[in-house]
Every structure is written in structure tokens, then in C-alpha cells.
Design an enzyme around this catalytic site. Structure first.
Site, PDB file in Angstrom:
ATOM      1  N   GLU A 158       0.952  -1.130   0.021  1.00 29.25           N
ATOM      2  CA  GLU A 158      -0.097  -0.052  -0.016  1.00 29.25           C
ATOM      3  C   GLU A 158       0.908   1.199   0.059  1.00 29.25           C
ATOM      4  O   GLU A 158       0.617   2.287   0.797  1.00 29.25           O
ATOM      5  CB  GLU A 158      -1.006  -0.069   1.098  1.00 29.25           C
ATOM      6  N   GLU A 234      -6.593  -7.682  -1.079  1.00 33.77           N
ATOM      7  CA  GLU A 234      -6.991  -7.732   0.326  1.00 33.77           C
ATOM      8  C   GLU A 234      -8.674  -7.410  -0.045  1.00 33.77           C
ATOM      9  O   GLU A 234      -9.117  -6.126  -0.076  1.00 33.77           O
ATOM     10  CB  GLU A 234      -6.479  -6.741   1.256  1.00 33.77           C
TER      11      GLU A 234
END
Length: 605
Positions: A158, A234
Site C-alpha cells: 500500500e 485484500e
């Protein structure tokens, strides 16, 4: 060989079309004795892959000292997954977020005040390289290209939510390749332009993270990567909890419907989480969006398996979706693990913190206040003490940047509590002869995501009486590791059946119970206020009457036949009997539904 590649929006495994159906299990959140149980339950649901982060701070807890045993034995976890016929996705990037302390970065990095994190800072990269020189050679034999179960490896996590230093991402990629990683490399980011621009690099496969808004999120991903396979690295199927907030839950039917939509879109999916586990010890992280929000000990996440490994309605709902898409269970579901109610345990021994200072620490004399990392301390508590001359009448005591919760004592009596999220001043008066000022500060977990990632602990700026900074401090560090705890000298302080309110001062309490039956249990703290719990020397984590969590999960392997020891470090004392209770049911507190805003906080914030 199980070599994973891709072509024209499709994954290929050894040249054949393949869909990754993965679930996240973090080895460091599950006792090793239960790895096999959790992985079998993943396979029984129909998943073909397990995904795990690798937490740097677990493997290099002290600078230059490496750990790959016990909870840190990631190699054994990966081998076990392979033996069960599962593929493995590994995410070994220096930063992992994961609601884990400091996002997995080791706290000792913060002693280098001029070091910049997660960028092309040469000092930071030198630490990463030294760690990778230890870690990556252990992973290389387990790559699918070498006959192992690892089919893909993450470059950074991320990163588009943090920065846009493309050279840094390329440096990490090149470092993996140079050390022998030749399986599919990938990045993972939220579905916004900013994140997908900042967190991806040409030539490295991009994946995307989200929990809802499937069509919108996939559409945004496709604007940036038109020909790559769609992998939801995710899929947030639940959520994590903070102290002072309700326990989050998400409807099983909602999770199933969103998964069905993802599979209809030909996506591969990693369920985050399949099994959440526990933030044992001092490893819980924290968020800081509008204010500081520390994460609870449980990482149940309202996942497909509970924190203690039981099947949920969400598991069954997901299983029905997979069955609809032609995915069969990979094995039978294992038998449930026994749970026991061992009953009340009287903690008959007590050691007041201020009587144990020399047993637990060595005093350090400093002119001015410093954060705990300056003294080589990562976790636990730190005590700042000074003598204040008098007289002083009706002044205000201010702590500049307390990280994160301070108990203030004047001549041994509690003056008040100052919290990071409520940095109020305390009224203080000093008699003519002067008084001793003690400030005990608890590190409640470093921020793991966002702008406040650099999060030194203790008191970071200073203590003022009105507008006057105070100097000449004696500082003591309390990391509360097993070696120091064994030096505590207890005294008999409680008679069984005794009922009273203890004084509002920190103290250690110890008691014992015997059993011949070993199984899971849950430690309740009714009548206690806030502290840390150990069982047989293992740090279970934090408890706090403020909730939501009101019982700590105790995995059976932490117990032993015969005598078992419970120790609490209680910060405020207890009401009524000095008793804890071991029960056969969890208590994660009252719940609140996870809504669409929560599921997309990464991009919304």
C-alpha cells in the site's frame, strides 16, 4: 513446478489458466501449535492459497539480533502450508500495515532521528538490506521455481497510501531479484488514482485492495492496468477494533454477495482475513486519522474463523459461494479444539511498582526529557522522575506530546491521568519543602498507517508547570520482558475471600492454578481496570475495562499440566477480590456493524 505467470487478464499456473483463491493467516498472530489446524480449515473451505505478511519487527526485535523460532518461524509455517498442498503468497516488504505495531517496522529505527522511512534514504535502505540479507535467503529455497510453495512475493505494501518514490519501489524490487526471488512480484494498493499511481511500478504486477464497491473499484483499477489479471489482494471481509469503540462485525450475507460479485468478474481473491488471530504482547498497532486510536489485543476481525479458530456463519456463507462457482472443499474440517472453564484464580501475591524500581531497571540521569527509543527501548512503559522545588500554588502541569497515556504521581499519590487523545492539564501545588514528581507513560502501540507513522513513545517534548519546562530527570525503562519480570520480589498481600478496593497505584499481582486438562480458555478481568497479563511467562496482551474486549484469548498450548502462573501488571488497582476468571467463552464486547464508509476508509481518508 507450479510457476505462476499471467497473460491477457488471466493467471497461468504452469501454463494453464488458474484462479487464486487465497485466505490471509498471519503466522505471528497464531501459536505455532495451531498453524496446522488453521491451514487445514483454510483448505477445507476450498481455498488453494494462504497469504501472510512477514513482520520485520518480529524477526529483528533488537538491531542486529534476528529471530526465526517459535512464533517467528515463518519458514516452518510456509513449509507446513506446502505439505498440506497449499500455495503461498508472501508479503515480506519492510512495511506491512496490518494493524501491527509500527506497521511491522522495528521501533529501533526511531532512534535514528534523521532517518527517513520508506524512501530512498540511504541509512534506511542499509537497515532494510541487512535484514533482507538474513530473510530472503531463507525464502528462496521455498519459491515455486525451486520446488517450494511460494508462488508470488510482494515488493511493497500500500505504498501509494504513503508516498510516490518510484526509485524506492524499484530498489526493493531489484533487491529481491538480486537475492534470487524469481517468482511473480506484485504491489498492492487501494483503488484510487493517487494510490495506483504512487504505489505501482512498470514491469511489476499490480493488485488492488478494497472491501465493497466492486464495480467502481475494478473500474478504477482497469483505468491503470488494462491487460493484467484482476487480483483483490485484500478483500476486507470484516474489520479491526480500537479501544473505546464497539466490536466491528459484518453480515455474512453481505460478505458472500460481494465475493460472488468479485468471482463473477473473473477476479482472483485473497480474503483479508481468513483467520485474524491475536495481537499478543505489545504488538498491537494504532490508527491516527482524527485522533490516536489504539488497537485492541484481539485481531478477531470478524473473519471466517474466530480469533480462537472456530467456524463462523461467514465461513459457511463463503463456502456456499465457492460451491456455486464449482470449488470443492480441499479436505474435511478438523475437529473443534476443546475449551475449558478453569474458574477463579486468586492472585494472592503483590509487588508495588515503586518498590521494585531497582529490580526492573537502571536509572538514567538526563537534563531533559527524551522519548523511550533514545534509551534503546521499543515497548512497554517508561518512568520519568524529578524533584520539584516549592512552594508552588495552583499551577497547571502540562505534558507536551505524551505518547500515549501517562499516570502522574506527586509524592507517590496519583495526581491524575493525561492521555494522548485527551491532553488535559492537571492542577498541581508544591509544598515549600518540595515534592517528588513521577510520570509513568505507557506505549499503547505505534501508529501503523498514514501520516503519523513516525510515532516515538514516552514524552517527546517536555513537562511544564505553567509555562516553565522542568529539567533534571531520572528515567527508568520498563520493557517488561520475561527476564526482568523474573526478578520481581512479591509479598503475600491477599487472603482468599478478602474484599477491598486497592490503592490507585501500579502493581504486579501473581497467582496460580492447577489443571490436568489442557485446552483453550479466556481470561476475564472483572473488577480490574487496565494492564498487561502474562500466563506462564507468555505476554497475552493488554486488557482495559473501557472495552470493547473484556477477556483475553488463552490458547491451550500456553498451558501445562499441573501448576500454571498468572501475572498481571495492573495500573490502577482492583475492586473487590484480587481474582481473575478463566472461562470457556470469549467476550469481545458490544458490536457495531461495519458499513461501506468503514470498509473504504483507506481511500476515503
Amino acid at each position: 513446478m507450479n510457476h505462476l505467470t499471467w497473460k491477457e487478464e488471466q493467471y497461468l499456473l504452469d501454463g494453464e489458466p488458474y484462479r487464486i483463491l487465497s485466505g490471509a493467516i498471519h503466522y505471528f498472530r497464531v501459536v505455532p501449535e495451531y498453524w496446522n489446524d488453521r491451514l487445514q480449515k483454510l483448505k477445507a473451505c476450498g481455498f488453494n492459497t494462504v497469504e501472510t505478511y512477514i513482520a520485520w519487527n518480529v524477526h529483528e526485535p533488537e538491531e542486529g539480533e534476528y529471530l526465526f523460532e517459535g512464533l517467528a518461524n515463518v519458514i516452518q509455517f510456509i513449509k507446513l502450508a506446502g505439505q498440506l498442498g497449499l500455495h503461498v503468497i508472501v508479503r515480506p516488504s519492510p512495511y506491512i500495515c496490518a494493524e501491527w505495531e509500527f506497521g511491522g517496522l522495528p521501533a529501533w529505527l526511531l532512534k535514528y532521528s534523521d532517518m527517513q522511512l520508506r524512501c530512498m534514504d540511504q541509512n534506511y535502505l542499509a537497515k532494510v538490506d541487512r535484514y533482507y540479507d538474513q530473510l530472503i535467503p531463507k525464502l528462496v529455497p521455498l519459491l515455486s521455481t525451486n520446488g517450494g510453495p511460494i508462488i508470488a512475493v510482494q515488493v511493497e505494501n500500500e505504498y501509494g497510501s504513503f508516498g510516490n518514490d518510484t526509485a524506492y519501489l524499484e530498489y526493493l524490487r531489484d533487491g529481491l531479484v538480486r537475492r534470487g526471488v524469481d517468482v511473480l512480484l506484485f504491489t498492492s494498493d487501494g483503488p484510487t488514482d493517487e494510490m495506483l499511481i504512487g504505489g505501482t511500478i512498470e514491469g511489476v504486477h499490480a493488485t488492488v485492495n478494497f472491501g465493497s464497491r466492486v464495480e467502481e473499484s475494478i473500474g478504477k483499477f482497469r483505468e491503470h492496468r488494462q491487460t493484467e489479471p484482476l487480483m483483490v489482494m485484500e478483500y476486507w471481509n470484516g474489520w479491526f477494533d480500537h479501544w473505546m469503540e464497539p466490536h466491528h462485525v459484518r453480515e455474512a450475507s453481505d460478505v458472500a454477495d460481494v465475493l460472488d460479485e468479485m468471482l463473477d468478474a473473473n477476479a482472483s481473491v485473497n480474503m483479508y482475513m481468513f483467520h485474524g488471530g491475536t495481537n499478543f504482547g505489545f504488538y498491537n498497532g494504532a490508527n491516527h486519522i482524527k485522533t490516536y486510536e489504539p488497537t485492541v489485543t484481539s485481531y478477531d476481525y470478524d473473519a471466517l474463523l474466530t480469533e480462537w479458530g472456530d467456524m463462523t456463519e461467514k465461513y459457511k456463507a463463503v463456502r456456499r459461494v465457492l460451491d456455486k462457482h464449482g470449488v470443492e472443499p480441499g479436505c474435511p474440517f478438523p475437529e473443534p479444539i476443546s475449551k475449558y472453564s478453569y474458574g477463579k484464580v486468586v492472585l494472592t501475591e503483590r509487588a508495588k511498582l515503586f518498590s521494585q524500581l531497582d529490580q526492573l531497571s537502571v536509572p538514567i540521569e538526563q537534563t531533559s526529557i527524551q522519548a523511550m527509543e533514545k534509551f534503546g527501548q521499543s515497548y512497554g512503559f517508561i518512568l520519568y522522575s524529578t524533584w520539584v522545588k516549592g512552594p508552588r500554588s495552583k499551577q497547571k502541569l502540562h505534558i507536551k506530546e505524551v505518547r500515549d497515556r501517562a499516570q502522574v504521581f506527586l509524592d507517590g499519590n496519583l495526581l491524575g491521568v493525561i492521555e494522548r487523545w485527551d491532553p488535559k492539564a492537571l492542577d498541581i501545588s508544591i509544598p515549600k519543602e518540595g515534592a517528588r514528581l513521577d510520570i509513568l507513560v505507557e506505549n499503547m502501540g505505534r501508529v501503523n498507517y498514514g501520516l503519523h507513522l513516525r510515532d516515538p513513545k514516552g514524552i517527546t517534548e517536555g513537562v511544564l508547570l505553567d509555562n516553565q519546562f522542568q529539567s533534571n530527570w531520572t528515567i527508568r525503562t520498563f520493557p517488561l520482558q520475561p527476564k526482568s519480570l523474573s526478578s520481581i520480589i512479591y509479598e503475600e498481600a491477599v487472603v482468599e475471600g478478602e474484599s477491598k478496593q486497592t490503592e490507585d497505584n501500579p502493581a504486579f499481582y501473581r497467582g496460580y492454578f492447577d489443571t490436568e486438562q489442557i485446552g483453550d480458555t479466556f481470561l476475564r478481568f472483572d473488577g480490574w481496570q487496565k494492564g498487561i497479563a502474562w500466563i506462564n511467562g507468555f505476554n497475552l496482551g493488554r486488557y482495559w475495562e473501557i472495552g470493547p474486549q473484556r477477556a483475553l484469548y488463552v490458547p491451550g498450548p500456553l498451558l501445562r499440566k499441573g501448576r500454571n502462573e498468572i501475572v498481571l501488571f495492573e495500573l490502577h488497582g482492583h475492586a473487590n477480590e484480587a481474582v481473575v476468571t478463566l472461562v470457556d467463552k470469549p467476550d469481545l464486547g458490544d458490536f457495531a456493524a461495519v458499513d461501506d464508509k468503514v470498509l473504504n476508509f483507506v481511500q476515503d481518508e
